[in-house]
Design a protein around this motif. Structure first.
Motif, PDB file in Angstrom:
ATOM      1  N   PHE A  51       0.809  -1.224   0.000  1.00 37.52           N
ATOM      2  CA  PHE A  51       0.000   0.000   0.000  1.00 37.52           C
ATOM      3  C   PHE A  51       0.839   1.269   0.000  1.00 37.52           C
ATOM      4  CE2 PHE A  51      -2.560  -3.214   2.316  1.00 37.52           C
ATOM      5  CZ  PHE A  51      -3.489  -3.429   1.304  1.00 37.52           C
ATOM      6  N   GLU A  52       2.138   1.175   0.217  1.00 34.39           N
ATOM      7  CA  GLU A  52       3.005   2.338   0.260  1.00 34.39           C
ATOM      8  C   GLU A  52       3.291   2.830  -1.153  1.00 34.39           C
ATOM      9  OE1 GLU A  52       6.502   1.386   2.438  1.00 34.39           O
ATOM     10  OE2 GLU A  52       5.432   1.117   4.311  1.00 34.39           O
ATOM     11  N   ASP A  53       3.358   4.139  -1.300  1.00 34.15           N
ATOM     12  CA  ASP A  53       3.661   4.741  -2.592  1.00 34.15           C
ATOM     13  C   ASP A  53       5.028   5.390  -2.486  1.00 34.15           C
ATOM     14  OD1 ASP A  53       3.289   5.508  -5.173  1.00 34.15           O
ATOM     15  OD2 ASP A  53       2.153   7.330  -4.668  1.00 34.15           O
ATOM     16  N   ASN A  54       6.044   4.753  -3.064  1.00 35.13           N
ATOM     17  CA  ASN A  54       7.429   5.218  -2.931  1.00 35.13           C
ATOM     18  C   ASN A  54       7.920   5.914  -4.206  1.00 35.13           C
ATOM     19  OD1 ASN A  54       7.654   4.184  -0.357  1.00 35.13           O
ATOM     20  ND2 ASN A  54       8.331   2.185  -1.086  1.00 35.13           N
ATOM     21  N   LYS A  55       7.108   6.694  -4.838  1.00 36.26           N
ATOM     22  CA  LYS A  55       7.535   7.375  -6.059  1.00 36.26           C
ATOM     23  C   LYS A  55       8.312   8.618  -5.791  1.00 36.26           C
ATOM     24  CE  LYS A  55       3.977   5.518  -8.963  1.00 36.26           C
ATOM     25  NZ  LYS A  55       2.847   5.761  -9.798  1.00 36.26           N
TER      26      LYS A  55
END
Length: 55
Positions: A51-55
């Motif tokens: 669920f993490e967004d590492n952009k």
């Protein structure tokens, strides 16, 4: 001919099922102890990775 015919001709073939069972039990116990030894914060981090967004 059936497959069991070939297995009867192999000497010491009875060791393989025992080895497989012992390998499975040892692997299962190691994974169980590893999971039980992890702290709750580490488990929560792994739960939330998709669920993490590492952009």
């Amino acid at each position: 001919m059936k497959f069991t015919y070939y297995l009867e001709k192999i000497s010491g073939v009875s060791v393989y099922p025992i080895f497989s069972l012992v390998t499975f039990v040892v692997f299962f116990l190691l994974v169980t102890f590893w999971v039980m030894g992890k702290d709750k914060k580490s488990i929560e981090h792994l739960e939330n990775l998709p669920f993490e967004d590492n952009k």
